[in-house]
Scaffold this motif. Structure first.
Motif, PDB file in Angstrom:
ATOM      1  N   ALA A 148       1.143  -1.025   0.117  1.00  7.35           N
ATOM      2  CA  ALA A 148      -0.013  -0.102  -0.086  1.00  7.35           C
ATOM      3  C   ALA A 148       0.963   1.187   0.088  1.00  7.35           C
ATOM      4  N   THR A 149       0.417   2.346  -0.737  1.00  3.19           N
ATOM      5  CA  THR A 149       1.219   3.549  -0.798  1.00  3.19           C
ATOM      6  C   THR A 149       0.504   4.648  -0.836  1.00  3.19           C
ATOM      7  N   ILE A 150       1.282   5.967  -0.594  1.00  2.00           N
ATOM      8  CA  ILE A 150       0.617   7.080  -1.039  1.00  2.00           C
ATOM      9  C   ILE A 150      -0.055   7.464  -2.312  1.00  2.00           C
ATOM     10  N   GLY A 151      -1.093   7.015  -2.462  1.00  2.00           N
ATOM     11  CA  GLY A 151      -1.645   7.045  -3.816  1.00  2.00           C
ATOM     12  C   GLY A 151      -0.845   6.379  -4.772  1.00  2.00           C
ATOM     13  N   ALA A 152      -1.637   6.199  -5.852  1.00  2.00           N
ATOM     14  CA  ALA A 152      -0.989   5.577  -7.058  1.00  2.00           C
ATOM     15  C   ALA A 152       0.520   6.116  -7.466  1.00  2.00           C
ATOM     16  N   SER A 153       0.547   7.560  -7.271  1.00  2.00           N
ATOM     17  CA  SER A 153       1.882   8.110  -7.394  1.00  2.00           C
ATOM     18  C   SER A 153       2.787   7.765  -6.714  1.00  2.00           C
ATOM     19  N   GLY A 154       2.585   7.405  -5.322  1.00  2.00           N
ATOM     20  CA  GLY A 154       3.506   6.914  -4.682  1.00  2.00           C
ATOM     21  C   GLY A 154       3.866   5.425  -4.788  1.00  2.00           C
ATOM     22  N   ALA A 155       3.289   4.834  -5.533  1.00  2.00           N
ATOM     23  CA  ALA A 155       3.462   3.261  -5.936  1.00  2.00           C
ATOM     24  C   ALA A 155       4.412   3.522  -7.224  1.00  2.00           C
ATOM     25  N   TYR A 156       4.095   4.585  -7.910  1.00  2.00           N
ATOM     26  CA  TYR A 156       4.746   4.876  -9.192  1.00  2.00           C
ATOM     27  C   TYR A 156       6.236   5.278  -8.816  1.00  2.00           C
ATOM     28  N   ASN A 157       6.309   5.989  -8.015  1.00  2.00           N
ATOM     29  CA  ASN A 157       7.927   6.624  -7.451  1.00  2.00           C
ATOM     30  C   ASN A 157       8.339   5.429  -6.950  1.00  2.00           C
ATOM     31  N   ALA A 158       7.847   4.818  -6.124  1.00  2.00           N
ATOM     32  CA  ALA A 158       8.484   3.790  -5.600  1.00  2.00           C
ATOM     33  C   ALA A 158       9.236   2.542  -6.389  1.00  2.00           C
ATOM     34  N   VAL A 159       8.406   2.387  -7.693  1.00  2.00           N
ATOM     35  CA  VAL A 159       8.687   1.315  -8.483  1.00  2.00           C
ATOM     36  C   VAL A 159       9.910   2.010  -9.394  1.00  2.00           C
ATOM     37  N   LEU A 160       9.910   3.114  -9.607  1.00  2.00           N
ATOM     38  CA  LEU A 160      11.118   3.983 -10.398  1.00  2.00           C
ATOM     39  C   LEU A 160      12.319   3.894  -9.416  1.00  2.00           C
TER      40      LEU A 160
END
Length: 394
Positions: free
Chosen positions: A92-104
């Protein structure tokens, strides 16, 4: 004078947020930012009011609340056709943008290339550039915006390490077809690419056929990280609840990156999100019907003003063709619409790496009924005649 970090050189506030501030300054109607101004489900708000008295107000596990991860796993199986282990395959992340940043952060190094089908969501480019990752745009042709293996091959380079897929797409509203996903699968296998999917609009579509998640296609299952969240579907973007999901071996580095970035998503809202994921099918049907009506009303309003919108298959944005206006670019078009009609839109340049091949703006129709009515009235009385030329592209 203390200088900013070099990673911010040339960076500025997003065009979307800048237009929101401009809209507020002139008292306009904000059809620019995807603020999800439609009301959240009443039952969810009622549950939330009671929930906060007994909620856990401490940190959750870095990977997220166990009940939420199990609910997401059930949803991924039933709706997306993806089998994910909730213990090691979801964070779980801070929004989908948080997930995207973590993947990058977890997978791409400075200098690596990332393929972005164009038009793309501006934050997909901005976040990549912040980490030194090189955007590699795949120019798709309006109005079909069809993604082909040939387009992938023409846009990739030796540095390419990943591709981002957004379906339904922001801003075009396109839904990827099985043939397009198959083409991506073949190309990703040949080049050994990570596939990152942004499916935040997965429940919002208007054309026949179920939502297609790329990770549900067997050739992509082992190399895809699926990103989504609750913001758009349930009109709760301020809750900032998103997630990344995939095979455990792919998610473990993402969990580490997400932990370092933000420790965890808000625990009480994670727990409340479980109730959102258990809403009945009638909610989703009603939500799609409402957005379809709003899409058609806003599209008709722009068309009546002499500006031609596209017909999106999903998400909640219109691309408004401004080729008929005597303007130089989308920035001038957005300013003309704001000053003439009091309606804020987003220049097409926000969704392209270079200058778009046509002049357009994006308009969001996930707004209140009051704002839709005001938009209809203001566009009906706006006089664009002095700006009108000829042409249509979208």
């Amino acid at each position: 004078m203390i200088a900013n970090a070099r990673r911010l050189d040339g960076k500025q506030q997003s065009t979307i947020r800048a237009m929101t501030e401009r809209c507020v300054a002139v008292g306009g109607i904000n059809l620019g930012q995807g603020l999800s101004r439609t009301p959240p489900p009443a039952s969810l708000l009622d549950t939330g009011a009671a929930h906060f008295k007994t909620a856990d107000h401490s940190y959750s596990l870095a990977q997220g609340d166990p009940a939420l991860r199990k609910a997401i796993a059930r949803k991924l199986t039933a709706y997306n056709g993806i089998d994910i282990d909730p213990d090691d395959g979801i964070v779980a992340t801070i929004g989908a943008s948080g997930a995207y940043n973590a993947v990058l952060l977890a997978y791409l190094n400075p200098g690596d290339g990332i393929l972005l089908p164009e038009p793309f969501y501006g934050y997909h480019r901005a976040a990549a550039e912040l980490y030194g990752v090189m955007p590699e745009p795949i120019g798709l042709t309006a109005p079909e915006f069809r993604l082909t293996k040939q387009a992938l091959e023409a846009s990739a380079s030796e540095r390419t390490r990943a591709i981002v897929l957004c379906t339904p797409n922001n801003p075009s509203g396109r839904r990827l077809t099985a043939d397009e996903i198959t083409a991506v699968a073949q190309f990703a296998e040949e080049r050994d690419l990570l596939v990152i999917t942004d499916e935040i609009y997965e429940y919002i579509y208007y054309t026949p056929g179920r939502h297609l998640s790329p990770a549900a296609f067997t050739p992509l299952t082992h190399r895809t990280i699926t990103i989504s969240g609750l913001s758009k579907t349930y009109s709760i973007p301020g809750w900032r609840i998103g997630y990344a999901a995939g095979p455990g071996h792919l998610i473990q580095p993402v969990r580490t990156a997400a932990d370092i970035l933000s420790v965890c998503a808000p625990t009480p809202l994670q727990q409340l999100a479980v109730d959102a994921l258990e809403l009945p099918e009638a909610f989703y049907t009603g939500m799609r019907d409402q957005y379809r009506t709003q899409r058609d009303r806003v599209a008709s309003a722009f068309r009546s003003a002499g500006l031609e919108p596209n017909h999106p298959e999903g998400a909640y944005y219109l691309l408004i063709d401004c080729s008929s206006l005597r303007v130089q670019d989308g920035f001038e078009a957005a300013e003309a619409i704001l000053t003439t009609a009091g309606v804020a839109t987003i220049p097409g340049e926000a969704f392209h790496h270079n200058k778009p091949p046509y002049t357009y703006v994006r308009a969001c129709f996930a707004v209140s009924q009051e704002d839709i009515s005001r938009t209809e009235k203001q566009l009906a009385t706006a006089d664009f005649s002095t700006l009108m030329g000829t042409g249509a592209t979208i």
